[in-house]
Design a protein around this motif. Structure first.
Motif, PDB file in Angstrom:
ATOM      1  N   ARG A 165      46.740  38.169  39.249  1.00 26.37           N
ATOM      2  CA  ARG A 165      46.436  36.734  39.239  1.00 26.37           C
ATOM      3  C   ARG A 165      46.196  36.211  37.825  1.00 26.37           C
ATOM      4  NH1 ARG A 165      45.019  38.185  44.173  1.00 26.37           N
ATOM      5  NH2 ARG A 165      45.678  36.936  45.893  1.00 26.37           N
ATOM      6  N   ASN A 166      46.321  37.108  36.849  1.00 28.36           N
ATOM      7  CA  ASN A 166      45.996  36.716  35.472  1.00 28.36           C
ATOM      8  C   ASN A 166      47.111  37.084  34.502  1.00 28.36           C
ATOM      9  OD1 ASN A 166      43.085  35.596  35.308  1.00 28.36           O
ATOM     10  ND2 ASN A 166      42.921  37.315  36.742  1.00 28.36           N
ATOM     11  N   LEU A 180      41.640  42.896  33.675  1.00 31.66           N
ATOM     12  CA  LEU A 180      42.009  41.567  34.194  1.00 31.66           C
ATOM     13  C   LEU A 180      42.987  41.664  35.361  1.00 31.66           C
ATOM     14  CD1 LEU A 180      42.376  39.548  30.855  1.00 31.66           C
ATOM     15  CD2 LEU A 180      40.345  39.861  32.277  1.00 31.66           C
ATOM     16  N   PRO A 185      42.251  34.023  39.344  1.00 29.98           N
ATOM     17  CA  PRO A 185      42.487  33.724  37.929  1.00 29.98           C
ATOM     18  C   PRO A 185      41.159  33.447  37.218  1.00 29.98           C
ATOM     19  CG  PRO A 185      43.898  32.378  39.344  1.00 29.98           C
ATOM     20  CD  PRO A 185      42.899  33.034  40.235  1.00 29.98           C
ATOM     21  N   VAL A 186      41.051  33.929  36.008  1.00 30.61           N
ATOM     22  CA  VAL A 186      39.873  33.635  35.200  1.00 30.61           C
ATOM     23  C   VAL A 186      39.992  32.201  34.689  1.00 30.61           C
ATOM     24  CG1 VAL A 186      38.622  34.229  33.088  1.00 30.61           C
ATOM     25  CG2 VAL A 186      39.626  36.038  34.501  1.00 30.61           C
ATOM     26  N   THR A 187      38.947  31.433  34.856  1.00 30.61           N
ATOM     27  CA  THR A 187      38.980  30.054  34.365  1.00 30.61           C
ATOM     28  C   THR A 187      37.861  29.789  33.374  1.00 30.61           C
ATOM     29  OG1 THR A 187      37.657  29.405  36.273  1.00 30.61           O
ATOM     30  CG2 THR A 187      40.043  29.105  36.459  1.00 30.61           C
ATOM     31  N   ILE A 228      41.242  35.883  24.911  1.00 30.29           N
ATOM     32  CA  ILE A 228      41.095  35.241  26.227  1.00 30.29           C
ATOM     33  C   ILE A 228      40.509  33.844  26.079  1.00 30.29           C
ATOM     34  CG2 ILE A 228      39.897  35.380  28.466  1.00 30.29           C
ATOM     35  CD1 ILE A 228      39.918  38.505  28.041  1.00 30.29           C
ATOM     36  N   LEU A 236      47.008  35.890  30.807  1.00 35.52           N
ATOM     37  CA  LEU A 236      46.092  36.650  29.949  1.00 35.52           C
ATOM     38  C   LEU A 236      46.595  38.078  29.717  1.00 35.52           C
ATOM     39  CD1 LEU A 236      42.655  35.520  31.471  1.00 35.52           C
ATOM     40  CD2 LEU A 236      43.796  34.643  29.419  1.00 35.52           C
ATOM     41  N   THR A 237      47.069  38.727  30.785  1.00 35.58           N
ATOM     42  CA  THR A 237      47.470  40.134  30.618  1.00 35.58           C
ATOM     43  C   THR A 237      48.764  40.242  29.799  1.00 35.58           C
ATOM     44  OG1 THR A 237      48.600  40.171  32.782  1.00 35.58           O
ATOM     45  CG2 THR A 237      46.303  40.887  32.731  1.00 35.58           C
TER      46      THR A 237
END
Ligand code: TTP
Ligand code: MN
Ligand code: MN
Ligand code: MN
Length: 378
Positions: free
Chosen positions: A26-27, A60, A66-68, A87, A30-31
């Motif tokens: 889901r990231n 991650l 997802p990181v927000t 990030i 970023l990854t």
């Protein structure tokens, strides 16, 4: 996950081999960014920095959302200052300036292009760059001395750099099965590497070959290679002999990822015929339109032969991902005083080798929950 200030806070164990990492990520923004920095570090002989970025990306990959917000990352393992900065940059500005400038840099672009040649590593690429060679045309013009692998790599550059599909992997699998059945009936072929983890494409296709009767696999690789060569399937191959002797080599070295199996690095010639026979493409007949069109592609294929007594270790060691393997060995060494390789597991406390006939047994010896291949995509 616990609630804290209305953002989800994640909890993740620190070794990748303790985690279930599927292909669902889901990231990816970023990854991908962290993986690019990892790649750049690896290509610049900064292995430690590369691993740090790979570990951060792997954390991650297991997050359920997802990181927000940076506060969601509190308490997560493996996120160093540098990765956190990247990030943060992406969350706040939509992109990381470091990643963008790396992508644009002439050096990184040149390293990518030159190491895209099969047989060319970071060291060779770096030497060429220092000689002012940045692309394939400049390389060809400089008439460098190339070894056999590199010549094959340059000749089949476009094919080798085109991802291999699962359908192509299966078609090659059928050819390898046929070869193995022809030279040693009863020998078994197992798809390993990324395709065993469920990936839909890869940079190569990897196979592990064994025979249920210990010893019957000795000398098998040259026979397989001869058969494949006689049928015109190999554009390049380099076979190395098995050099593993438990008694002489002693315990598996914990941080080594080299193994000593009989193995073959090759470039396969996969024609439309094999794909068709494997039932992958529509049946069609050669026509005038085929004039000048190439009816085959080159594919990188790795073959490994293991004795049945080491099969479970070889299977585990060659299924990957590379980070998952690295983390397994780190776990073994640092948490269990054990030493894991693709050949064996040595228990430093009991001073004995631990036998295993399945991957499940190896995880159990290591005191880890079993993680199936599809969840080793760290
Ligand atoms: P790779 O084929 O390099 O990687 P992959 O199959 O995971 O991904 P890709 O789709 O890009 O091909 O390696 C497969 C596994 O084999 C990996 O876990 C590491 C292991 N390996 C060894 O154990 N020894 C070696 O010398 C090499 C090259 C790989
Ligand atoms: Mn592979
Ligand atoms: Mn491989
Ligand atoms: Mn270590």
């Amino acid at each position: 996950p616990t609630n804290e200030a209305e953002v989800e806070v994640f909890s993740v164990p620190s070794y990748a081999c303790q985690r279930r990492t599927t292909l669902e990520n889901r990231n990816t923004v970023l990854t991908d960014a962290l993986s690019l920095l990892a790649e750049n570090a690896e290509l610049s002989a900064e292995e430690g920095r590369g691993v740090a970025f790979r570990r951060a990306a792997a954390v991650l990959k297991v997050l359920p959302e997802p990181v927000t917000d940076m506060t969601q990352l509190r308490g997560l393992p493996c996120l160093g200052e540098h990765s956190l900065r990247v990030i943060k940059d992406i969350l706040e500005n939509g992109a990381s300036s470091e990643v963008e400038s790396t992508k644009q840099s002439e050096r990184f672009k040149a390293l990518k292009v030159l190491t895209g040649i099969f047989g060319v590593g970071a060291k060779t690429a770096d030497r060429w760059i220092r000689e002012g060679i940045h692309d394939l045309q400049q390389l060809k013009d400089s008439r460098p001395t190339l070894n056999r692998a590199q010549r094959a790599g340059l000749e089949h550059y476009d094919d080798i750099n085109q991802p291999v599909s699962k359908a192509e992997a299966d078609a090659i699998g059928q050819v390898v099965e046929e070869a193995v059945a022809a030279v040693l009936p009863g020998a078994q072929v197992t798809l390993i590497g990324g395709f065993r983890r469920g990936k839909l494409s890869g940079h190569d296709v990897d196979f592990l070959i064994t025979h249920p009767e210990e010893g019957r696999e000795v000398g098998l690789m040259p026979k397989i290679v001869s058969w494949l060569e006689s049928q015109g399937f190999l554009l390049y191959q380099k076979t190395t002999r098995n050099s593993y002797l438990e008694s002489e080599d002693g315990p598996a070295r914990p941080c080594s990822n080299m193994d000593r199996f009989e193995r073959c690095f090759s470039v396969f010639k996969l024609s439309e015929d094999e794909k068709r026979r494997a039932g992958q493409t529509q049946s069609r007949h050669a026509s005038a339109e085929d004039g000048g069109r190439k009816l085959w592609r080159a594919v990188r294929v790795d073959l490994v032969v293991s004795p049945i007594s080491q099969f479970a270790f070889a299977l585990l060691g060659w299924t990957g991902s590379k980070l998952f393997e690295r983390e397994l060995r780190r776990w073994a060494g640092h948490e269990k005083t054990m030493s894991l390789s693709s050949h064996a597991l040595y228990d430093g406390t009991q001073r004995t080798y631990l036998r295993a006939t399945s991957e499940e047994e190896i995880f159990a010896h290591l005191g880890l929950d079993y993680i199936p291949p599809s969840e080793r995509n760290a």
